[in-house]
Design a protein around this motif. Sequence first.
Motif, PDB file in Angstrom:
ATOM      1  N   UNK A  32       0.842  -1.203   0.000  1.00 24.56           N
ATOM      2  CA  UNK A  32       0.000   0.000   0.000  1.00 24.56           C
ATOM      3  C   UNK A  32       0.873   1.247   0.000  1.00 24.56           C
ATOM      4  N   UNK A  33       0.633   2.116  -0.966  1.00 22.80           N
ATOM      5  CA  UNK A  33       1.325   3.402  -0.982  1.00 22.80           C
ATOM      6  C   UNK A  33       0.428   4.428  -0.299  1.00 22.80           C
ATOM      7  N   UNK A  34       0.594   4.563   1.009  1.00 27.26           N
ATOM      8  CA  UNK A  34      -0.176   5.533   1.779  1.00 27.26           C
ATOM      9  C   UNK A  34       0.581   6.839   1.958  1.00 27.26           C
TER      10      UNK A  34
ATOM     11  N   UNK B 110      17.314  -7.442  -6.088  1.00 30.82           N
ATOM     12  CA  UNK B 110      16.718  -8.167  -7.212  1.00 30.82           C
ATOM     13  C   UNK B 110      16.140  -7.127  -8.183  1.00 30.82           C
ATOM     14  N   UNK B 111      15.459  -7.567  -9.240  1.00 31.49           N
ATOM     15  CA  UNK B 111      14.877  -6.649 -10.220  1.00 31.49           C
ATOM     16  C   UNK B 111      13.770  -5.804  -9.608  1.00 31.49           C
ATOM     17  N   UNK B 112      13.538  -4.634 -10.205  1.00 30.70           N
ATOM     18  CA  UNK B 112      12.457  -3.735  -9.794  1.00 30.70           C
ATOM     19  C   UNK B 112      11.121  -4.445 -10.008  1.00 30.70           C
ATOM     20  N   UNK B 113      10.363  -4.613  -8.944  1.00 29.05           N
ATOM     21  CA  UNK B 113       9.079  -5.314  -9.004  1.00 29.05           C
ATOM     22  C   UNK B 113       8.070  -4.572  -9.875  1.00 29.05           C
ATOM     23  N   UNK B 114       8.116  -3.252  -9.848  1.00 22.68           N
ATOM     24  CA  UNK B 114       7.135  -2.457 -10.598  1.00 22.68           C
ATOM     25  C   UNK B 114       7.439  -2.402 -12.085  1.00 22.68           C
ATOM     26  N   UNK B 115       8.689  -2.630 -12.474  1.00 17.64           N
ATOM     27  CA  UNK B 115       9.045  -2.555 -13.889  1.00 17.64           C
ATOM     28  C   UNK B 115       8.743  -1.179 -14.451  1.00 17.64           C
ATOM     29  N   UNK B 116       7.922  -1.115 -15.461  1.00 15.66           N
ATOM     30  CA  UNK B 116       7.552   0.169 -16.076  1.00 15.66           C
ATOM     31  C   UNK B 116       6.411   0.858 -15.347  1.00 15.66           C
ATOM     32  N   UNK B 117       5.740   0.138 -14.460  1.00 17.67           N
ATOM     33  CA  UNK B 117       4.600   0.691 -13.732  1.00 17.67           C
ATOM     34  C   UNK B 117       5.062   1.566 -12.580  1.00 17.67           C
ATOM     35  N   UNK B 118       4.144   2.390 -12.076  1.00 16.06           N
ATOM     36  CA  UNK B 118       4.364   3.180 -10.868  1.00 16.06           C
ATOM     37  C   UNK B 118       3.160   2.962  -9.964  1.00 16.06           C
ATOM     38  N   UNK B 119       3.311   3.309  -8.710  1.00 15.00           N
ATOM     39  CA  UNK B 119       2.220   3.180  -7.758  1.00 15.00           C
ATOM     40  C   UNK B 119       1.930   4.569  -7.189  1.00 15.00           C
ATOM     41  N   UNK B 120       0.842   5.152  -7.667  1.00 16.64           N
ATOM     42  CA  UNK B 120       0.466   6.500  -7.244  1.00 16.64           C
ATOM     43  C   UNK B 120       0.083   6.523  -5.769  1.00 16.64           C
ATOM     44  N   UNK B 121       0.097   7.707  -5.197  1.00 19.83           N
ATOM     45  CA  UNK B 121      -0.335   7.897  -3.820  1.00 19.83           C
ATOM     46  C   UNK B 121      -1.742   7.333  -3.646  1.00 19.83           C
ATOM     47  N   UNK B 122      -1.954   6.523  -2.602  1.00 17.55           N
ATOM     48  CA  UNK B 122      -3.265   5.938  -2.333  1.00 17.55           C
ATOM     49  C   UNK B 122      -3.534   4.632  -3.041  1.00 17.55           C
ATOM     50  N   UNK B 123      -2.657   4.211  -3.929  1.00 19.54           N
ATOM     51  CA  UNK B 123      -2.866   2.958  -4.651  1.00 19.54           C
ATOM     52  C   UNK B 123      -2.219   1.786  -3.925  1.00 19.54           C
ATOM     53  N   UNK B 124      -2.683   0.587  -4.270  1.00 23.68           N
ATOM     54  CA  UNK B 124      -2.144  -0.658  -3.721  1.00 23.68           C
ATOM     55  C   UNK B 124      -1.824  -1.604  -4.862  1.00 23.68           C
ATOM     56  N   UNK B 125      -0.914  -2.522  -4.593  1.00 19.71           N
ATOM     57  CA  UNK B 125      -0.565  -3.537  -5.584  1.00 19.71           C
ATOM     58  C   UNK B 125      -0.368  -4.868  -4.871  1.00 19.71           C
ATOM     59  N   UNK B 126      -0.790  -5.930  -5.510  1.00 20.14           N
ATOM     60  CA  UNK B 126      -0.552  -7.283  -4.990  1.00 20.14           C
ATOM     61  C   UNK B 126       0.824  -7.700  -5.488  1.00 20.14           C
ATOM     62  N   UNK B 127       1.700  -8.054  -4.570  1.00 19.09           N
ATOM     63  CA  UNK B 127       3.068  -8.434  -4.905  1.00 19.09           C
ATOM     64  C   UNK B 127       3.230  -9.926  -4.664  1.00 19.09           C
ATOM     65  N   UNK B 128       3.733 -10.628  -5.668  1.00 16.46           N
ATOM     66  CA  UNK B 128       4.029 -12.051  -5.551  1.00 16.46           C
ATOM     67  C   UNK B 128       5.515 -12.252  -5.812  1.00 16.46           C
ATOM     68  N   UNK B 129       6.186 -12.866  -4.855  1.00 19.04           N
ATOM     69  CA  UNK B 129       7.595 -13.200  -5.031  1.00 19.04           C
ATOM     70  C   UNK B 129       7.650 -14.714  -5.208  1.00 19.04           C
TER      71      UNK B 129
ATOM     72  N   UNK C 198       0.844  -9.903   5.602  1.00 22.49           N
ATOM     73  CA  UNK C 198      -0.315  -9.912   4.701  1.00 22.49           C
ATOM     74  C   UNK C 198      -0.354  -8.634   3.873  1.00 22.49           C
ATOM     75  N   UNK C 199      -0.021  -7.513   4.511  1.00 16.17           N
ATOM     76  CA  UNK C 199       0.054  -6.252   3.785  1.00 16.17           C
ATOM     77  C   UNK C 199       1.176  -5.404   4.376  1.00 16.17           C
ATOM     78  N   UNK C 200       1.719  -4.550   3.535  1.00 17.15           N
ATOM     79  CA  UNK C 200       2.841  -3.713   3.916  1.00 17.15           C
ATOM     80  C   UNK C 200       2.561  -2.337   3.352  1.00 17.15           C
ATOM     81  N   UNK C 201       2.705  -1.310   4.176  1.00 15.70           N
ATOM     82  CA  UNK C 201       2.364   0.042   3.728  1.00 15.70           C
ATOM     83  C   UNK C 201       3.506   1.003   3.973  1.00 15.70           C
ATOM     84  N   UNK C 202       3.663   1.915   3.059  1.00 18.13           N
ATOM     85  CA  UNK C 202       4.595   3.018   3.212  1.00 18.13           C
ATOM     86  C   UNK C 202       3.755   4.275   3.426  1.00 18.13           C
ATOM     87  N   UNK C 203       4.143   5.093   4.407  1.00 18.75           N
ATOM     88  CA  UNK C 203       3.417   6.316   4.735  1.00 18.75           C
ATOM     89  C   UNK C 203       4.382   7.486   4.850  1.00 18.75           C
ATOM     90  N   UNK C 204       3.833   8.690   4.877  1.00 17.95           N
ATOM     91  CA  UNK C 204       4.675   9.894   5.094  1.00 17.95           C
ATOM     92  C   UNK C 204       5.113   9.941   6.539  1.00 17.95           C
TER      93      UNK C 204
END
Length: 107
Positions: A30-32, A51-70, A101-107
């Motif tokens: 979660x990008x909080x 390791x490689x950048x998980x997002x690749x060409x994508x970005x995660x805008x403020x308030x967005x979430x992404x499901x990450x699978x390693x 289960x979830x990991x968030x970055x905040x200001x």
Amino acid sequence: MFSFKYMPLAAVAVLMPAGAFADDLVFRFDNNSSYTVVELYASPSDVGEWEEDILGRDVLESGESARVTIADGRRACEYDLRVVFEDGDSIEDTTDLCETESYAVTD
């Protein structure tokens, strides 16, 4: 200042044959923060390089979430995470992804 928060996953016992591969590590990122995340890295803590950048060409805008699978086939649970923001700032943290289960970055 940025910070990470995570919510532990309830412990679940799974019986696997000794020769089976490790399960994939899956968590919600979660990008909080109020900044766009442009790069996200996750590497086992005992590995000296990212390791490689998980997002690749994508970005995660403020308030967005992404499901990450390693799905690296490793049995490691402790991973170092590196988050790079649009302004070039970055933060690093270590967490047990087997218990997350979830990991968030905040200001």
